[in-house]
Design a protein around this motif. Structure first.
Motif, PDB file in Angstrom:
ATOM      1  N   GLN A 125      45.639  28.072  30.608  1.00 14.71           N
ATOM      2  CA  GLN A 125      46.330  27.315  29.555  1.00 14.71           C
ATOM      3  C   GLN A 125      47.751  26.924  29.981  1.00 14.71           C
ATOM      4  O   GLN A 125      48.250  25.875  29.608  1.00 14.71           O
ATOM      5  CB  GLN A 125      46.372  28.120  28.249  1.00 14.71           C
ATOM      6  CG  GLN A 125      44.998  28.446  27.686  1.00 14.71           C
ATOM      7  CD  GLN A 125      44.182  27.194  27.392  1.00 14.71           C
ATOM      8  OE1 GLN A 125      44.635  26.303  26.669  1.00 14.71           O
ATOM      9  NE2 GLN A 125      42.991  27.107  27.972  1.00 14.71           N
ATOM     10  N   SER A 163      48.278  31.516  23.069  1.00 12.81           N
ATOM     11  CA  SER A 163      48.771  32.341  24.177  1.00 12.81           C
ATOM     12  C   SER A 163      50.300  32.364  24.183  1.00 12.81           C
ATOM     13  O   SER A 163      50.942  31.317  24.226  1.00 12.81           O
ATOM     14  CB  SER A 163      48.249  31.762  25.501  1.00 12.81           C
ATOM     15  OG  SER A 163      49.082  32.173  26.572  1.00 12.81           O
ATOM     16  N   ASP A 309      49.815  45.144  21.250  1.00 11.52           N
ATOM     17  CA  ASP A 309      50.656  46.107  21.989  1.00 11.52           C
ATOM     18  C   ASP A 309      50.845  47.416  21.224  1.00 11.52           C
ATOM     19  O   ASP A 309      51.302  48.402  21.795  1.00 11.52           O
ATOM     20  CB  ASP A 309      52.025  45.493  22.285  1.00 11.52           C
ATOM     21  CG  ASP A 309      51.933  44.339  23.263  1.00 11.52           C
ATOM     22  OD1 ASP A 309      50.871  44.174  23.892  1.00 11.52           O
ATOM     23  OD2 ASP A 309      52.919  43.589  23.402  1.00 11.52           O
ATOM     24  N   LEU A 331      42.314  40.697  21.412  1.00 11.65           N
ATOM     25  CA  LEU A 331      43.060  39.868  22.361  1.00 11.65           C
ATOM     26  C   LEU A 331      42.680  40.123  23.814  1.00 11.65           C
ATOM     27  O   LEU A 331      42.509  39.175  24.577  1.00 11.65           O
ATOM     28  CB  LEU A 331      44.573  40.068  22.159  1.00 11.65           C
ATOM     29  CG  LEU A 331      45.106  39.071  21.144  1.00 11.65           C
ATOM     30  CD1 LEU A 331      44.930  39.589  19.744  1.00 11.65           C
ATOM     31  CD2 LEU A 331      46.540  38.735  21.406  1.00 11.65           C
ATOM     32  N   ARG A 375      51.285  50.293  27.443  1.00 13.35           N
ATOM     33  CA  ARG A 375      51.096  50.760  26.068  1.00 13.35           C
ATOM     34  C   ARG A 375      50.105  51.922  25.987  1.00 13.35           C
ATOM     35  O   ARG A 375      50.123  52.682  25.015  1.00 13.35           O
ATOM     36  CB  ARG A 375      50.660  49.612  25.152  1.00 13.35           C
ATOM     37  CG  ARG A 375      51.561  48.393  25.208  1.00 13.35           C
ATOM     38  CD  ARG A 375      53.014  48.630  24.848  1.00 13.35           C
ATOM     39  NE  ARG A 375      53.819  47.450  25.148  1.00 13.35           N
ATOM     40  CZ  ARG A 375      55.145  47.382  25.085  1.00 13.35           C
ATOM     41  NH1 ARG A 375      55.857  48.440  24.766  1.00 13.35           N
ATOM     42  NH2 ARG A 375      55.780  46.268  25.370  1.00 13.35           N
TER      43      ARG A 375
END
Ligand code: EPZ
Length: 422
Positions: A125, A163, A309, A331, A375
């Motif tokens: 993208q 995005s 996250d 995601l 994370r």
């Protein structure tokens, strides 16, 4: 080997001050390339991803000086469009060098970005956006070369998915293009807005950041500025979850409450007390828990949905909830590396594709655990803080990518945590 030794089971108490947003800062540091001037950035987190970005800019010819949380970047000395430092392939945010170099030099050659191992992370993208602006892109030998020698021209860009990286990268390239660019279906995350605000402070003309349509009128005369980066939404959310998980009582300072609505709402659904406050000089969030949380379901979504996250640290909290929770990751394809480690601590989590069924247990027990990405590392810290006994967290270089002074901040809240480096 660096590791953290945590003696868990102590409630966190006190106040913690949140640093600047890592994901905004990586974009903003790259954006300074477009100024071809001196930028003074305040509230820059001192984390390894930002050190890497500053080192890369220095090796391109910039002059970067840090004093505390202020970083001055003079990009007048940059006279190359080739960024082939090995460190670039270690982080995702380095992809922003493409948009920034392309915007300034109409050419860019950058190593393919790396970053946390959470599934395939294509940049199609980003490249589609550059093509729409007139760049010819080639990927070979692990590098991307973008060539807009005939100039960059504003255009309409429709993103196939929301995005963050593509939105920021296309903004970077478009703000010096000739004419108007419209980015549709773009990401609305706080760090996208912060990069847009910074570009506007440098003289760009960007409207609509924070909605799903961004309009940019190209300007060639960008200049330096002084800019304060927003507080880190994910660091704040991580401390909120850690306070809840340890049945603590914590005031989280230097936050923007609106950025934390998704996590506040979920914590309240779990039975945690979350109170927003304003001291007159800053906002704060007061998080207090006395009981085990109630089970809740989570589905990660682009902002303003629940942030991917925070899915990992939140899974640690739900591991000790009353009842069963479903955690669905929409995601990233492979963002459940923390599950195996949590199960080693006594959690009962079963994975089925992109959904984890978390059967709450009464408590977790200390163990030797590994941070497999940034994370996931935060999830290990939350789990170790609430577990009975001692945990050793390995691979903490991942955690250093995004959490400034983690050991000091947690000690300030009464945690028994030691960093061991040998
Ligand atoms: C940013 O990654 C953050 N990184 C991530 O934070 C964060 O998890 C993510 O946004 C989502 O909020 C930085 O800001 C440096 P995306 P990014 O492009 O930009 C797919 C952390 O822990 N996609 O919004 O890489 C992609 O595969 C990090 O701090 C394409 O298919 O995320 C993913 O499934 C980890 N093609 C989805 O879109 C593309 O060209 C969202 O990715 C680009 C993305």
């Amino acid at each position: 080997m660096k590791r953290l030794v945590i003696n868990g089971g102590k409630p966190l108490h006190g106040e913690v001050y949140i640093s600047g947003s890592k994901n905004a800062a990586v974009g903003i540091v790259a954006a300074t390339i477009l100024a071809n001037d001196i930028c003074v950035l305040e509230n820059v987190p001192d984390v390894s991803d930002i050190k890497i970005m500053l080192d890369v800019l220095t090796s391109l010819g910039a002059n970067c000086k840090r004093e505390g949380e202020i970083v001055e970047i003079d990009t007048r000395g940059i006279n190359t469009w080739v960024a082939d430092q090995d460190s670039i392939s270690k982080m995702r945010g380095s992809s922003y060098l493409m948009g920034a170099l392309l915007g300034r030099f109409h050419k860019a050659q950058v190593y393919l970005p790396g970053g946390c191992s959470i599934g395939p992370r294509p940049i199609d993208q980003h490249l589609k956006g550059f093509s729409c602006l007139g760049s010819d892109n080639k990927t070979e030998f692990g590098r991307v070369t973008c060539d807009a020698s005939n100039g960059l021209f504003g255009n309409n860009v429709y993103l196939d998915l929301m995005s963050v990286g593509a939105t920021i990268n296309i903004m970077l390239a478009a703000c010096t293009a000739v004419g108007n660019t419209v980015i549709e279906n773009c990401a609305m995350e706080p760090h996208v807005v912060d990069v847009a605000n910074f570009l506007n402070a440098m003289g760009a003309s960007i409207r609509g950041a924070g909605t799903d349509v961004i309009r940019i009128t190209g300007r060639r005369d960008l200049h330096g500025c002084t800019y304060a980066i927003i507080p880190d939404q994910i660091e704040a959310g991580t401390y909120m979850v850690a306070a809840a998980a340890t049945k603590g009582d914590v005031i989280i300072k230097n936050i923007i409450p609106a950025h934390l609505e998704a996590i506040s709402a979920k914590l309240m659904e779990c039975g945690v007390e979350v109170i927003e406050g304003d001291s007159g000089t800053e906002f704060f969030m007061h998080v207090r828990a006395k009981e085990r949380p109630r089970a809740v379901n989570i589905r990660t979504l682009p902002y303003p949905g629940f942030p991917t996250d925070l899915q990992q640290p939140m899974t640690s909290l739900l591991a000790v909830a009353y009842g069963n929770s479903f955690v669905t990751e929409n995601l990233f394809e492979d963002r459940f590396n923390h599950v195996r480690e949590l199960n080693r601590m006594g959690a009962r989590i079963t994975l089925n594709g992109r959904t984890a069924l978390v059967a709450g247990v009464e408590k977790l027990y200390g163990a030797e655990i590994t941070a497999t990405d940034l994370r996931a590392g935060a999830a290990m810290i939350v789990a170790a803080l609430m577990a009975e006994g001692t945990s050793i967290v390995r691979n903490i270089h991942y955690i250093d990518r995004g959490y400034e002074k983690l050991t000091e901040k947690l000690r300030g809240l009464g945690a028994n945590i030691t960093r061991v480096e040998e």
